[in-house]
Design an enzyme around this catalytic site. Sequence first.
Site, PDB file in Angstrom:
ATOM      1  N   ARG A  94      -6.605   6.026   8.876  1.00 43.12           N
ATOM      2  CA  ARG A  94      -5.667   5.710   7.787  1.00 43.12           C
ATOM      3  C   ARG A  94      -6.288   4.748   6.787  1.00 43.12           C
ATOM      4  N   SER A  95      -7.092   3.801   7.271  1.00 43.70           N
ATOM      5  CA  SER A  95      -7.774   2.873   6.359  1.00 43.70           C
ATOM      6  C   SER A  95      -8.673   3.635   5.396  1.00 43.70           C
ATOM      7  N   LEU A 135     -12.786  -6.507  -3.597  1.00 47.43           N
ATOM      8  CA  LEU A 135     -12.014  -7.630  -4.149  1.00 47.43           C
ATOM      9  C   LEU A 135     -12.356  -8.919  -3.385  1.00 47.43           C
ATOM     10  N   SER A 142      -7.488 -14.649   0.960  1.00 44.36           N
ATOM     11  CA  SER A 142      -6.070 -14.672   0.572  1.00 44.36           C
ATOM     12  C   SER A 142      -5.898 -15.056  -0.892  1.00 44.36           C
ATOM     13  N   GLU A 373      -5.035  -6.640   3.495  1.00 45.89           N
ATOM     14  CA  GLU A 373      -3.979  -6.307   2.511  1.00 45.89           C
ATOM     15  C   GLU A 373      -2.914  -7.392   2.425  1.00 45.89           C
TER      16      GLU A 373
HETATM   17  P1  TGC Z   1       0.057 -14.678  -9.231  1.00 48.65           P
HETATM   18  O1  TGC Z   1       0.006 -15.631 -10.379  1.00 48.65           O
HETATM   19  O2  TGC Z   1       1.200 -14.733  -8.296  1.00 48.65           O
HETATM   20  O3  TGC Z   1      -0.030 -13.162  -9.807  1.00 48.65           O
HETATM   21  C1  TGC Z   1      -0.871 -12.805 -10.881  1.00 48.65           C
HETATM   22  C2  TGC Z   1      -0.161 -11.675 -11.615  1.00 48.65           C
HETATM   23  O4  TGC Z   1      -0.059 -10.539 -10.737  1.00 48.65           O
HETATM   24  C3  TGC Z   1       1.332 -10.186 -10.533  1.00 48.65           C
HETATM   25  N1  TGC Z   1       1.453  -9.782  -9.131  1.00 48.65           N
HETATM   26  C4  TGC Z   1       1.534  -8.509  -8.733  1.00 48.65           C
HETATM   27  N2  TGC Z   1       1.595  -7.359  -9.405  1.00 48.65           N
HETATM   28  C5  TGC Z   1       1.673  -6.210  -8.709  1.00 48.65           C
HETATM   29  N3  TGC Z   1       1.670  -6.173  -7.362  1.00 48.65           N
HETATM   30  C6  TGC Z   1       1.606  -7.313  -6.643  1.00 48.65           C
HETATM   31  N4  TGC Z   1       1.598  -7.268  -5.310  1.00 48.65           N
HETATM   32  C7  TGC Z   1       1.533  -8.549  -7.325  1.00 48.65           C
HETATM   33  N5  TGC Z   1       1.443  -9.846  -6.933  1.00 48.65           N
HETATM   34  C8  TGC Z   1       1.401 -10.592  -8.055  1.00 48.65           C
HETATM   35  C9  TGC Z   1       2.097 -11.439 -10.889  1.00 48.65           C
HETATM   36  O5  TGC Z   1       3.408 -11.132 -11.289  1.00 48.65           O
HETATM   37  C10 TGC Z   1       1.271 -12.000 -12.027  1.00 48.65           C
HETATM   38  O6  TGC Z   1       1.562 -11.222 -13.171  1.00 48.65           O
HETATM   39  P2  TGC Z   1       1.493 -11.851 -14.651  1.00 48.65           P
HETATM   40  O7  TGC Z   1       2.050 -10.772 -15.537  1.00 48.65           O
HETATM   41  O8  TGC Z   1       2.338 -13.090 -14.603  1.00 48.65           O
HETATM   42  O9  TGC Z   1       0.054 -12.149 -14.896  1.00 48.65           O
HETATM   43  O10 TGC Z   1      -1.339 -14.774  -8.488  1.00 48.65           O
HETATM   44  P3  TGC Z   1      -1.854 -15.822  -7.411  1.00 48.65           P
HETATM   45  O11 TGC Z   1      -3.296 -16.097  -7.666  1.00 48.65           O
HETATM   46  O12 TGC Z   1      -0.912 -16.987  -7.311  1.00 48.65           O
HETATM   47  O13 TGC Z   1      -1.829 -14.963  -6.045  1.00 48.65           O
HETATM   48  C11 TGC Z   1      -0.716 -14.646  -5.382  1.00 48.65           C
HETATM   49  C12 TGC Z   1      -1.016 -13.982  -4.013  1.00 48.65           C
HETATM   50  C13 TGC Z   1      -1.406 -14.998  -2.976  1.00 48.65           C
HETATM   51  C14 TGC Z   1       0.286 -13.346  -3.605  1.00 48.65           C
HETATM   52  C15 TGC Z   1      -2.129 -12.925  -4.134  1.00 48.65           C
HETATM   53  O14 TGC Z   1      -3.330 -13.502  -4.437  1.00 48.65           O
HETATM   54  C16 TGC Z   1      -2.289 -12.081  -2.875  1.00 48.65           C
HETATM   55  O15 TGC Z   1      -1.593 -11.085  -2.721  1.00 48.65           O
HETATM   56  N6  TGC Z   1      -3.233 -12.448  -1.946  1.00 48.65           N
HETATM   57  C17 TGC Z   1      -3.585 -11.613  -0.806  1.00 48.65           C
HETATM   58  C18 TGC Z   1      -4.917 -10.952  -1.035  1.00 48.65           C
HETATM   59  C19 TGC Z   1      -5.000  -9.588  -0.454  1.00 48.65           C
HETATM   60  O16 TGC Z   1      -4.035  -8.963  -0.083  1.00 48.65           O
HETATM   61  N7  TGC Z   1      -6.211  -9.049  -0.413  1.00 48.65           N
HETATM   62  C20 TGC Z   1      -6.413  -7.698   0.021  1.00 48.65           C
HETATM   63  C21 TGC Z   1      -7.822  -7.228  -0.290  1.00 48.65           C
HETATM   64  S1  TGC Z   1      -8.035  -5.474  -0.160  1.00 48.65           S
HETATM   65  C22 TGC Z   1      -7.890  -5.121   1.470  1.00 48.65           C
HETATM   66  O17 TGC Z   1      -7.594  -5.920   2.290  1.00 48.65           O
HETATM   67  C23 TGC Z   1      -8.144  -3.716   1.831  1.00 48.65           C
HETATM   68  S2  TGC Z   1      -7.927  -3.337   3.459  1.00 48.65           S
HETATM   69  C24 TGC Z   1      -8.164  -1.697   3.275  1.00 48.65           C
HETATM   70  C25 TGC Z   1      -7.871  -0.853   4.409  1.00 48.65           C
HETATM   71  O18 TGC Z   1      -8.810  -0.637   5.203  1.00 48.65           O
HETATM   72  O19 TGC Z   1      -6.736  -0.296   4.477  1.00 48.65           O
HETATM   73  P1  FAD Z   2      -8.238 -16.482   4.807  1.00 48.17           P
HETATM   74  O1  FAD Z   2      -7.648 -16.240   3.473  1.00 48.17           O
HETATM   75  O2  FAD Z   2      -9.336 -17.476   4.918  1.00 48.17           O
HETATM   76  O3  FAD Z   2      -7.057 -16.889   5.800  1.00 48.17           O
HETATM   77  C1  FAD Z   2      -7.302 -17.528   7.049  1.00 48.17           C
HETATM   78  C2  FAD Z   2      -5.951 -17.912   7.645  1.00 48.17           C
HETATM   79  O4  FAD Z   2      -5.298 -18.846   6.774  1.00 48.17           O
HETATM   80  C3  FAD Z   2      -4.977 -16.730   7.781  1.00 48.17           C
HETATM   81  O5  FAD Z   2      -4.217 -16.911   8.944  1.00 48.17           O
HETATM   82  C4  FAD Z   2      -4.093 -16.858   6.560  1.00 48.17           C
HETATM   83  O6  FAD Z   2      -2.795 -16.276   6.743  1.00 48.17           O
HETATM   84  C5  FAD Z   2      -4.015 -18.364   6.405  1.00 48.17           C
HETATM   85  N1  FAD Z   2      -3.749 -18.786   5.031  1.00 48.17           N
HETATM   86  C6  FAD Z   2      -4.446 -18.492   3.907  1.00 48.17           C
HETATM   87  N2  FAD Z   2      -3.881 -19.062   2.836  1.00 48.17           N
HETATM   88  C7  FAD Z   2      -2.791 -19.746   3.286  1.00 48.17           C
HETATM   89  C8  FAD Z   2      -1.778 -20.535   2.666  1.00 48.17           C
HETATM   90  N3  FAD Z   2      -1.754 -20.730   1.350  1.00 48.17           N
HETATM   91  N4  FAD Z   2      -0.826 -21.086   3.430  1.00 48.17           N
HETATM   92  C9  FAD Z   2      -0.811 -20.872   4.786  1.00 48.17           C
HETATM   93  N5  FAD Z   2      -1.737 -20.146   5.430  1.00 48.17           N
HETATM   94  C10 FAD Z   2      -2.706 -19.577   4.694  1.00 48.17           C
HETATM   95  N6  FAD Z   2     -10.962  -6.707   1.321  1.00 48.17           N
HETATM   96  C11 FAD Z   2     -11.304  -5.934   0.248  1.00 48.17           C
HETATM   97  O7  FAD Z   2     -11.391  -6.405  -0.877  1.00 48.17           O
HETATM   98  N7  FAD Z   2     -11.572  -4.597   0.415  1.00 48.17           N
HETATM   99  C12 FAD Z   2     -11.504  -3.983   1.618  1.00 48.17           C
HETATM  100  O8  FAD Z   2     -11.731  -2.769   1.712  1.00 48.17           O
HETATM  101  C13 FAD Z   2     -11.172  -4.784   2.754  1.00 48.17           C
HETATM  102  N8  FAD Z   2     -11.157  -4.220   3.995  1.00 48.17           N
HETATM  103  C14 FAD Z   2     -10.984  -5.021   5.095  1.00 48.17           C
HETATM  104  C15 FAD Z   2     -11.157  -4.486   6.374  1.00 48.17           C
HETATM  105  C16 FAD Z   2     -11.057  -5.311   7.493  1.00 48.17           C
HETATM  106  C17 FAD Z   2     -11.284  -4.744   8.834  1.00 48.17           C
HETATM  107  C18 FAD Z   2     -10.697  -6.675   7.341  1.00 48.17           C
HETATM  108  C19 FAD Z   2     -10.544  -7.579   8.533  1.00 48.17           C
HETATM  109  C20 FAD Z   2     -10.526  -7.203   6.087  1.00 48.17           C
HETATM  110  C21 FAD Z   2     -10.678  -6.393   4.945  1.00 48.17           C
HETATM  111  N9  FAD Z   2     -10.580  -6.927   3.659  1.00 48.17           N
HETATM  112  C22 FAD Z   2     -10.887  -6.156   2.558  1.00 48.17           C
HETATM  113  C23 FAD Z   2     -10.359  -8.358   3.487  1.00 48.17           C
HETATM  114  C24 FAD Z   2      -8.939  -8.818   3.754  1.00 48.17           C
HETATM  115  O9  FAD Z   2      -8.098  -8.480   2.704  1.00 48.17           O
HETATM  116  C25 FAD Z   2      -8.980 -10.333   3.997  1.00 48.17           C
HETATM  117  O10 FAD Z   2      -9.555 -10.526   5.265  1.00 48.17           O
HETATM  118  C26 FAD Z   2      -7.608 -10.961   3.921  1.00 48.17           C
HETATM  119  O11 FAD Z   2      -7.115 -10.917   2.598  1.00 48.17           O
HETATM  120  C27 FAD Z   2      -7.609 -12.418   4.415  1.00 48.17           C
HETATM  121  O12 FAD Z   2      -8.652 -13.147   3.861  1.00 48.17           O
HETATM  122  P2  FAD Z   2      -9.631 -14.019   4.804  1.00 48.17           P
HETATM  123  O13 FAD Z   2     -10.128 -13.135   5.898  1.00 48.17           O
HETATM  124  O14 FAD Z   2     -10.642 -14.650   3.930  1.00 48.17           O
HETATM  125  O15 FAD Z   2      -8.716 -15.096   5.454  1.00 48.17           O
END
Ligand code: TGC
Ligand code: FAD
Length: 394
Positions: A94-95, A135, A142, A373
């Site tokens: 699924r990933s 990203l 995070s 995510e």
């Molecule tokens: P913040 O100021 O809150 O937001 C910036 C702008 O973005 C808008 N926004 C969104 N829009 C669409 N969808 C969302 N989920 C959105 N979240 C925020 C927001 O309204 C704002 O818009 P504007 O018009 O005002 O500019 O930004 P922040 O820097 O304070 O960050 C907020 C936070 C912590 C929620 C965000 O950074 C976050 O979601 N962090 C988590 C990072 C994350 O999920 N990384 C995933 C990486 S990819 C991955 O993991 C792939 S795994 C793949 C797989 O194998 O399935």
């Molecule tokens: P951190 O952000 O360092 O977090 C560490 C701990 O601190 C966590 O428990 C978290 O919840 C906590 N934490 C962080 N901030 C706060 C806060 N403000 N308050 C309280 N607690 C907090 N990324 C991509 O871009 N593309 C991909 O394809 C992708 N695939 C991935 C596949 C795998 C198998 C994994 C493990 C990760 C992947 N990622 C990808 C990255 C993934 O999105 C990050 O691992 C995730 O967003 C968390 O970031 P981090 O690992 O740096 O943890």
Amino acid sequence: MSFEGVDFYDIDGLLTEEERAVRDMVRDWVDEEVMPVINHHYMEHTFPTDLIPKMGELGFFGANLPEEYGCAGLNNVAYGIINQELERGDSGLRSFSSVQGALVMYPIYAFGSEEQKQEWLPKLATGEKIGCFGLTEPDFGSNPGGMLTRAVKDGKEWVLNGAKMWITNGSMADVAIIWAKTGDIDDQGSIRGFIVETDRDGFSAKDQEGKLSLLASDTSELVLQDVRVPDSALLPKSGGLKSPLMCLTQARYGIAWGAIGAAMACYREAVDYAKNRVQFAGKPIGATQIQQVRLAEMLTGITKAQLMALQLGRLKDAGTYTPTQVSMAKRNNVDMACECAREARRLLGGNGILVEYQSMRHMANLESVYTYEGTHDIHGLILGMEITGIPAFE
Ligand code: TGC
Ligand code: FAD
């Protein structure tokens, strides 16, 4: 394996004929093609690459994107069901599909020029080309807005420098969607997306060593050292952190469905085992109160998650869903699946740690799903901000 009993509230009755047909098609394919090989790939730490063309042919990649770009053009509920059935096989499968569709095809569709869409989407839809999404960075997981990767304009080219960490499909990919700052390092608004072919000079990918989760999935580190791309590689409609976050919303939606599939597999396995494993007085362990309650909790969790995912899908199809609603479903459903997998593994006793049973594989995989995510905590904070209006990230 029969799935009777993992539809306690007759979710089937809420689906259209087309949605049920998609479900049956993917379910059969997973049973026939994935289940016989997944343990081998898990133990060898390999992704089953030979399944990719068939997944493309069956329309799994970017299944909710329009037919004019070679995609299946399904509604979001059918798209969610595909994710559910793929993750019933393995979270790594699924990933792969999530990244290809929601994190590579979607940004090209949403932020790309017509030429970019015509060039890339049909090839990504068939699986002829594989994509990844860069990203996350070593120090910015995070908090992706802090990213250090830069893109600097040099004549008609962009020069990219930076490192991306934990990138699914990273070493297999033909193309990477790379997010980089084009302005000051503290200017989140300058973040843009680039389509970067992975054979460009200065681009390298290295497998992430030492994983104990998502073993049948490619996770890599990307390094970009003076990688030059033409101006036409820029996704013209991308702008600011909001663009990659919009992609995450698409992928998180799929995960909210996918996690249910993993939970269903574990629940089924636990029920079968409970009915057949005999201990004490010649009775199966399923005759004991403690195991019955364990199974009841699992089925209740799955049923609540199914209802949440379905309503979220209907809202998405109506165009009224919000990213925060997606956060709630991703957070709840993955947590539920983690619990189900752990409880199923425990119910299976010693056999629960063996690869020929599924629960521990799902349990280990789901720890990654819990983290990527947006971690469980981060989605809690996103919900907290919606409820109170007060951001509590810092
Ligand atoms: P913040 O100021 O809150 O937001 C910036 C702008 O973005 C808008 N926004 C969104 N829009 C669409 N969808 C969302 N989920 C959105 N979240 C925020 C927001 O309204 C704002 O818009 P504007 O018009 O005002 O500019 O930004 P922040 O820097 O304070 O960050 C907020 C936070 C912590 C929620 C965000 O950074 C976050 O979601 N962090 C988590 C990072 C994350 O999920 N990384 C995933 C990486 S990819 C991955 O993991 C792939 S795994 C793949 C797989 O194998 O399935
Ligand atoms: P951190 O952000 O360092 O977090 C560490 C701990 O601190 C966590 O428990 C978290 O919840 C906590 N934490 C962080 N901030 C706060 C806060 N403000 N308050 C309280 N607690 C907090 N990324 C991509 O871009 N593309 C991909 O394809 C992708 N695939 C991935 C596949 C795998 C198998 C994994 C493990 C990760 C992947 N990622 C990808 C990255 C993934 O999105 C990050 O691992 C995730 O967003 C968390 O970031 P981090 O690992 O740096 O943890």
